[in-house]
Design a protein around this motif. Sequence first.
Motif, PDB file in Angstrom:
ATOM      1  N   ARG A 142       0.835  -1.206   0.000  1.00  0.00           N
ATOM      2  CA  ARG A 142       0.000   0.000   0.000  1.00  0.00           C
ATOM      3  C   ARG A 142       0.872   1.259   0.000  1.00  0.00           C
ATOM      4  O   ARG A 142       2.020   1.253   0.439  1.00  0.00           O
ATOM      5  N   LYS A 143       0.312   2.361  -0.487  1.00  0.00           N
ATOM      6  CA  LYS A 143       0.954   3.666  -0.402  1.00  0.00           C
ATOM      7  C   LYS A 143      -0.053   4.661   0.168  1.00  0.00           C
ATOM      8  O   LYS A 143      -1.237   4.629  -0.174  1.00  0.00           O
ATOM      9  N   LEU A 144       0.449   5.532   1.019  1.00  0.00           N
ATOM     10  CA  LEU A 144      -0.370   6.563   1.640  1.00  0.00           C
ATOM     11  C   LEU A 144      -0.039   7.912   1.007  1.00  0.00           C
ATOM     12  O   LEU A 144       1.097   8.140   0.578  1.00  0.00           O
ATOM     13  N   PRO A 145      -0.998   8.827   0.938  1.00  0.00           N
ATOM     14  CA  PRO A 145      -0.767  10.117   0.266  1.00  0.00           C
ATOM     15  C   PRO A 145       0.030  11.077   1.139  1.00  0.00           C
ATOM     16  O   PRO A 145      -0.482  12.080   1.647  1.00  0.00           O
ATOM     17  N   ASP A 190       4.899   7.013   3.996  1.00  0.00           N
ATOM     18  CA  ASP A 190       3.991   6.755   2.876  1.00  0.00           C
ATOM     19  C   ASP A 190       3.690   5.272   2.694  1.00  0.00           C
ATOM     20  O   ASP A 190       3.008   4.891   1.736  1.00  0.00           O
ATOM     21  N   ARG A 191       4.181   4.435   3.614  1.00  0.00           N
ATOM     22  CA  ARG A 191       3.859   3.003   3.573  1.00  0.00           C
ATOM     23  C   ARG A 191       3.222   2.539   4.893  1.00  0.00           C
ATOM     24  O   ARG A 191       2.120   2.059   4.923  1.00  0.00           O
ATOM     25  N   LEU A 192       3.961   2.626   6.001  1.00  0.00           N
ATOM     26  CA  LEU A 192       3.485   2.125   7.295  1.00  0.00           C
ATOM     27  C   LEU A 192       2.797   0.775   7.086  1.00  0.00           C
ATOM     28  O   LEU A 192       1.624   0.575   7.430  1.00  0.00           O
ATOM     29  N   ASP A 193       3.563  -0.142   6.563  1.00  0.00           N
ATOM     30  CA  ASP A 193       3.060  -1.437   6.106  1.00  0.00           C
ATOM     31  C   ASP A 193       3.688  -2.535   6.970  1.00  0.00           C
ATOM     32  O   ASP A 193       4.916  -2.502   7.183  1.00  0.00           O
ATOM     33  N   PRO A 194       2.910  -3.492   7.476  1.00  0.00           N
ATOM     34  CA  PRO A 194       1.486  -3.754   7.262  1.00  0.00           C
ATOM     35  C   PRO A 194       0.600  -2.705   7.953  1.00  0.00           C
ATOM     36  O   PRO A 194       1.012  -2.095   8.944  1.00  0.00           O
ATOM     37  N   PRO A 195      -0.608  -2.531   7.429  1.00  0.00           N
ATOM     38  CA  PRO A 195      -1.582  -1.672   8.118  1.00  0.00           C
ATOM     39  C   PRO A 195      -1.819  -2.170   9.545  1.00  0.00           C
ATOM     40  O   PRO A 195      -1.581  -3.346   9.850  1.00  0.00           O
ATOM     41  N   SER A 196      -2.301  -1.307  10.397  1.00  0.00           N
ATOM     42  CA  SER A 196      -2.407  -1.624  11.826  1.00  0.00           C
ATOM     43  C   SER A 196      -3.256  -2.857  12.105  1.00  0.00           C
ATOM     44  O   SER A 196      -2.927  -3.666  12.988  1.00  0.00           O
ATOM     45  N   ASN A 197      -4.361  -3.041  11.382  1.00  0.00           N
ATOM     46  CA  ASN A 197      -5.204  -4.205  11.649  1.00  0.00           C
ATOM     47  C   ASN A 197      -4.471  -5.503  11.322  1.00  0.00           C
ATOM     48  O   ASN A 197      -4.582  -6.504  12.047  1.00  0.00           O
ATOM     49  N   LEU A 198      -3.671  -5.491  10.258  1.00  0.00           N
ATOM     50  CA  LEU A 198      -2.913  -6.693   9.899  1.00  0.00           C
ATOM     51  C   LEU A 198      -1.731  -6.894  10.833  1.00  0.00           C
ATOM     52  O   LEU A 198      -1.359  -8.034  11.135  1.00  0.00           O
ATOM     53  N   LEU A 199      -1.136  -5.809  11.289  1.00  0.00           N
ATOM     54  CA  LEU A 199      -0.017  -5.936  12.210  1.00  0.00           C
ATOM     55  C   LEU A 199      -0.481  -6.544  13.534  1.00  0.00           C
ATOM     56  O   LEU A 199       0.215  -7.386  14.122  1.00  0.00           O
ATOM     57  N   HIS A 227       8.722   5.545  13.762  1.00  0.00           N
ATOM     58  CA  HIS A 227       7.363   5.248  13.303  1.00  0.00           C
ATOM     59  C   HIS A 227       7.075   3.756  13.429  1.00  0.00           C
ATOM     60  O   HIS A 227       6.019   3.349  13.918  1.00  0.00           O
ATOM     61  N   GLY A 228       8.014   2.944  12.960  1.00  0.00           N
ATOM     62  CA  GLY A 228       7.827   1.501  13.035  1.00  0.00           C
ATOM     63  C   GLY A 228       7.850   0.991  14.460  1.00  0.00           C
ATOM     64  O   GLY A 228       7.088   0.081  14.821  1.00  0.00           O
ATOM     65  N   CYS A 229       8.709   1.573  15.279  1.00  0.00           N
ATOM     66  CA  CYS A 229       8.791   1.153  16.687  1.00  0.00           C
ATOM     67  C   CYS A 229       7.479   1.426  17.409  1.00  0.00           C
ATOM     68  O   CYS A 229       6.981   0.576  18.171  1.00  0.00           O
ATOM     69  N   ALA A 230       6.898   2.593  17.184  1.00  0.00           N
ATOM     70  CA  ALA A 230       5.633   2.937  17.831  1.00  0.00           C
ATOM     71  C   ALA A 230       4.526   1.990  17.398  1.00  0.00           C
ATOM     72  O   ALA A 230       3.681   1.581  18.211  1.00  0.00           O
ATOM     73  N   ARG A 231       4.526   1.623  16.120  1.00  0.00           N
ATOM     74  CA  ARG A 231       3.488   0.719  15.624  1.00  0.00           C
ATOM     75  C   ARG A 231       3.670  -0.691  16.186  1.00  0.00           C
ATOM     76  O   ARG A 231       2.681  -1.376  16.499  1.00  0.00           O
ATOM     77  N   ALA A 232       4.910  -1.147  16.331  1.00  0.00           N
ATOM     78  CA  ALA A 232       5.169  -2.455  16.928  1.00  0.00           C
ATOM     79  C   ALA A 232       4.682  -2.487  18.370  1.00  0.00           C
ATOM     80  O   ALA A 232       4.031  -3.451  18.809  1.00  0.00           O
ATOM     81  N   GLU A 233       4.985  -1.436  19.113  1.00  0.00           N
ATOM     82  CA  GLU A 233       4.555  -1.365  20.506  1.00  0.00           C
ATOM     83  C   GLU A 233       3.031  -1.355  20.614  1.00  0.00           C
ATOM     84  O   GLU A 233       2.450  -2.034  21.472  1.00  0.00           O
ATOM     85  N   ALA A 234       2.379  -0.596  19.740  1.00  0.00           N
ATOM     86  CA  ALA A 234       0.919  -0.512  19.774  1.00  0.00           C
ATOM     87  C   ALA A 234       0.273  -1.861  19.472  1.00  0.00           C
ATOM     88  O   ALA A 234      -0.814  -2.164  19.970  1.00  0.00           O
ATOM     89  N   ALA A 235       0.953  -2.680  18.657  1.00  0.00           N
ATOM     90  CA  ALA A 235       0.427  -4.004  18.303  1.00  0.00           C
ATOM     91  C   ALA A 235       0.776  -5.059  19.343  1.00  0.00           C
ATOM     92  O   ALA A 235       0.355  -6.212  19.217  1.00  0.00           O
TER      93      ALA A 235
END
Length: 258
Positions: A142-145, A190-199, A227-235
Amino acid sequence: MRELLRGDCHVHTDWSDGGDTLEAMVAAAAAQGHDYVVLTDHSPRLTIAHGLSPHRLRRQLDAVAAVNEALAGTGFRVLTGIEVDIAPDGSLDQEPDLLAQLDVVVGSVHSELRMDRAKMTRRLLTALADPHLDILGHCTGRKLPVVTDARHASRGGAPRRRAPSSFDVDAVFAAAARHGKAIEINSRPDRLDPPSNLLRKAAKVDGLRFAINSDAHAVAQLGWLPHGCARAEAAGITPDRIVNTLPADDLLAWTRTR
């Protein structure tokens, strides 16, 4: 989480589509306090990104060896790698013997992203079964705007959103765990992949490991790792499941089991 990362396993230079030299990227990565950086320029199929032919990749390996010689005694090292394109049939876009020489292989889909769900699932499962693949990069594509750099902004117009590819997420994450591969948590805004629900779904798969990577194409972009670290922690993903919290020798021991 950020302070536990020992290196970045997905970084590009001007050998392919990066904006800065190998030497500049290495110096900036070392300044982040890391122990290593993995050089992962693109493979030949991605011609738009000036992907590396086998001949050019061998030349790059010589260049990395020279950089590491200059770094001797500093405690920092450059690991060899590639972001190899995953072809529509799931094969990896580089000579197998050459892939076997590399320290870390990130495999990503860059084409035919709208392939139907069953075919995309087969494509990813085939790639994950390849013994040379270590990390599945930006798995949905995915790509984000989001504007990420001055070159992007200079093209004019707003960046476009690209929907994620469709595949059997449960089957792909289970296969990654079964084969001992890692799923990349891509830190590009512009990616933050995988999306949060999949992560969050991936976090629940027993034995599945992850790599928090910047996917940097310029020196300034190496700073995207938080950015990735915060998303890993949130998941709810703990540091022991992140392969680049490992020292370089332990990371290499892990990749060699592939």
